[in-house]
Write an enzyme that holds these catalytic residues in place. Structure first.
Site, PDB file in Angstrom:
ATOM      1  N   PRO A  75      37.919 -22.409  20.001  1.00  0.00           N
ATOM      2  CA  PRO A  75      37.497 -23.698  20.546  1.00  0.00           C
ATOM      3  C   PRO A  75      36.317 -24.285  19.775  1.00  0.00           C
ATOM      4  CG  PRO A  75      37.682 -22.033  22.274  1.00  0.00           C
ATOM      5  CD  PRO A  75      37.757 -21.332  20.960  1.00  0.00           C
ATOM      6  N   GLU A  76      36.579 -25.393  19.131  1.00  0.00           N
ATOM      7  CA  GLU A  76      35.529 -26.164  18.467  1.00  0.00           C
ATOM      8  C   GLU A  76      35.467 -27.505  19.186  1.00  0.00           C
ATOM      9  OE1 GLU A  76      36.054 -26.028  14.178  1.00  0.00           O
ATOM     10  OE2 GLU A  76      37.203 -24.185  14.330  1.00  0.00           O
ATOM     11  N   ARG A 113      37.891 -11.651  25.698  1.00  0.00           N
ATOM     12  CA  ARG A 113      36.826 -10.967  24.963  1.00  0.00           C
ATOM     13  C   ARG A 113      35.445 -11.159  25.561  1.00  0.00           C
ATOM     14  NH1 ARG A 113      38.613 -12.314  18.958  1.00  0.00           N
ATOM     15  NH2 ARG A 113      36.591 -11.476  18.412  1.00  0.00           N
ATOM     16  N   ARG A 165      19.093 -26.339  -0.826  1.00  0.00           N
ATOM     17  CA  ARG A 165      19.662 -25.140  -0.194  1.00  0.00           C
ATOM     18  C   ARG A 165      20.600 -24.395  -1.128  1.00  0.00           C
ATOM     19  NH1 ARG A 165      20.013 -25.534   5.368  1.00  0.00           N
ATOM     20  NH2 ARG A 165      20.910 -23.452   5.314  1.00  0.00           N
TER      21      ARG A 165
END
Length: 286
Positions: free
Chosen positions: A2-3, A110, A154
Site C-alpha cells: 500500500p502506497e 504480518r 546528495r
DNA sequence: AGGTCGGCCTGGCAGC
DNA sequence: TGCTGCCAGGCCGACC
C-alpha cells in the site's frame, strides 16, 4: 504494497460508509497494532465518538472523530481494511462496530500495520508534518524545487531520496520505479547527478504514476485488496516494476532487476542510462 | 551527519 | 515429501 494510490483507493471507498457514523464498540485483538498505547485505552477513547471525516496524508489514513481525537491508520506492508468481513476474518487484528450495524475489520498477516491515537488536530498535524514532505498531488506544495533541494549535494541514489517520506509523502517502491522510468532517470543515480532538465519530468512522472495508480484502484501484487476484497488493476499497467526480462515499453530493451537503496528495483538501462559509477549499495540481480 | 543496514513479521517458494 | 532458509519491504533505530 500500500502506497499513496492504494491508501487513497481505500479512503474513497470507505469514506461514504463511515463518515457521520458513530463507533459503538471497538475490539483490538493485537496490542502491537496500537503499541505503546494500551488496546483498552484506545478502544475507550474512540467508542461513542462520531467519525466526522476520513482523510489521508501520505500513506496514513486519518479518522477524525467528534471531540477532536484523531486515529492514524497505517497499512504498512500487508494491512487491509475490509468492510462487512465476517467475524474472525483471516488475520483480523482490529474490528470497529458502527451505529448502523456495519463493521470494519483491519486484517494484517504480518502485523506491521499500526493505529495511532492522537488527542487533537494540532497534535496530528505536528506528528505528520514532522515526518512527511508535501503531498504529491497538491501542485501548490509539490513543486520542482522540492526535488531540487532534496537532491542537492546528495550522494544517495535518487530512488532512495524519493522513497524518503520527508522528501515527498506517499511514494513507495512501485511508484518510485514507475516515476523514474517516466522521467528517464536511472534509480541508482546519485541525487546530485540528476540533471536540472530532469527535475520537472520527475515531478510530473511521480504525479502521473500516482494518478494512474488511483485510476486503476491501486496495485494488488499480493496482499492489497479493496474494501470488498476485490483486487486493484494497476499491476497490469506497470511499465517496468516487476517486469524483469520483459521488453521496455518504449525501446524494447530487456528490463533489468537490481537492488537500489535496499529495495528490488526495475529499470530500462537504455531509457534510464546508469551513472558511470554505480553506488556500492546498488547491485544487479539475475 | 549522511548513508546503509538490520529488525520487525509471516506467507510463499526455491532448493536440498 | 518435508524441511530449512531466504525473500518481500514501510519505517524506525542503530551503527559507521
Amino acid at each position: 504494497m500500500p502506497e499513496l494510490p492504494e491508501v487513497e483507493t481505500v479512503r474513497r471507498q470507505l469514506a461514504p460508509h463511515v463518515e457521520g457514523r458513530t463507533i459503538t464498540a471497538m475490539r483490538i485483538d493485537d496490542g502491537r497494532w496500537c503499541a505503546p498505547q494500551e488496546p483498552g485505552e484506545v478502544e475507550d477513547a474512540l467508542t461513542g465518538h462520531r467519525i466526522d471525516a476520513l482523510g489521508r496524508r501520505g500513506k496514513h489514513l486519518i479518522f477524525s472523530l467528534s471531540g477532536g481525537a484523531q486515529l492514524l491508520v497505517h497499512l504498512r506492508m500487508t494491512g487491509i481494511l475490509l468492510w462487512e468481513a465476517e467475524e474472525g476474518a483471516p488475520y483480523e487484528r482490529v474490528r470497529f462496530f458502527l451505529d448502523d450495524e456495519h463493521a470494519l475489520a483491519f486484517c494484517d498477516p504480518r502485523r506491521f500495520g499500526t493505529g495511532l491515537l492522537l488527542p487533537d488536530e494540532a497534535t496530528r498535524d505536528a506528528y505528520l508534518d514532522e515526518r512527511l514532505g508535501p503531498e504529491p498531488l497538491d501542485p501548490a506544495t509539490f513543486t520542482p524545487d522540492v526535488l531540487r533541494r532534496a537532491f542537492k549535494g546528495r550522494e544517495a541514489p535518487v530512488k532512495g531520496i524519493i522513497l524518503d517520506q520527508r522528501t515527498v509523502a506517499g511514494v513507495g517502491n512501485i511508484y518510485a520505479d514507475e516515476a523514474l522510468f517516466r522521467a528517464g532517470i536511472h534509480p541508482a543515480r546519485p541525487g546530485r547527478m540528476v540533471q536540472a532538465a530532469q527535475i520537472e519530468p520527475l515531478r510530473d512522472g511521480i504525479i502521473e504514476a500516482l494518478e494512474l495508480g488511483i485510476d486503476g484502484g491501486g496495485a494488488s501484487i499480493d496482499d492489497f485488496r479493496h474494501l470488498d476484497g476485490a483486487r486493484g488493476s494497476f499491476q497490469d499497467d506497470f511499465l517496468v516494476h516487476r517486469r524483469a526480462g520483459l521488453p521496455c515499453p518504449d525501446c524494447g530493451a530487456e528490463i533489468r532487476k537490481m537492488v537500489v537503496a535496499g529495495r528490488g528495483t526495475y529499470a530500462c538501462e537504455v531509457c534510464q542510462p546508469p551513472p558511470r559509477k554505480l553506488p556500492r549499495s546498488a547491485r544487479y540481480l539475475p
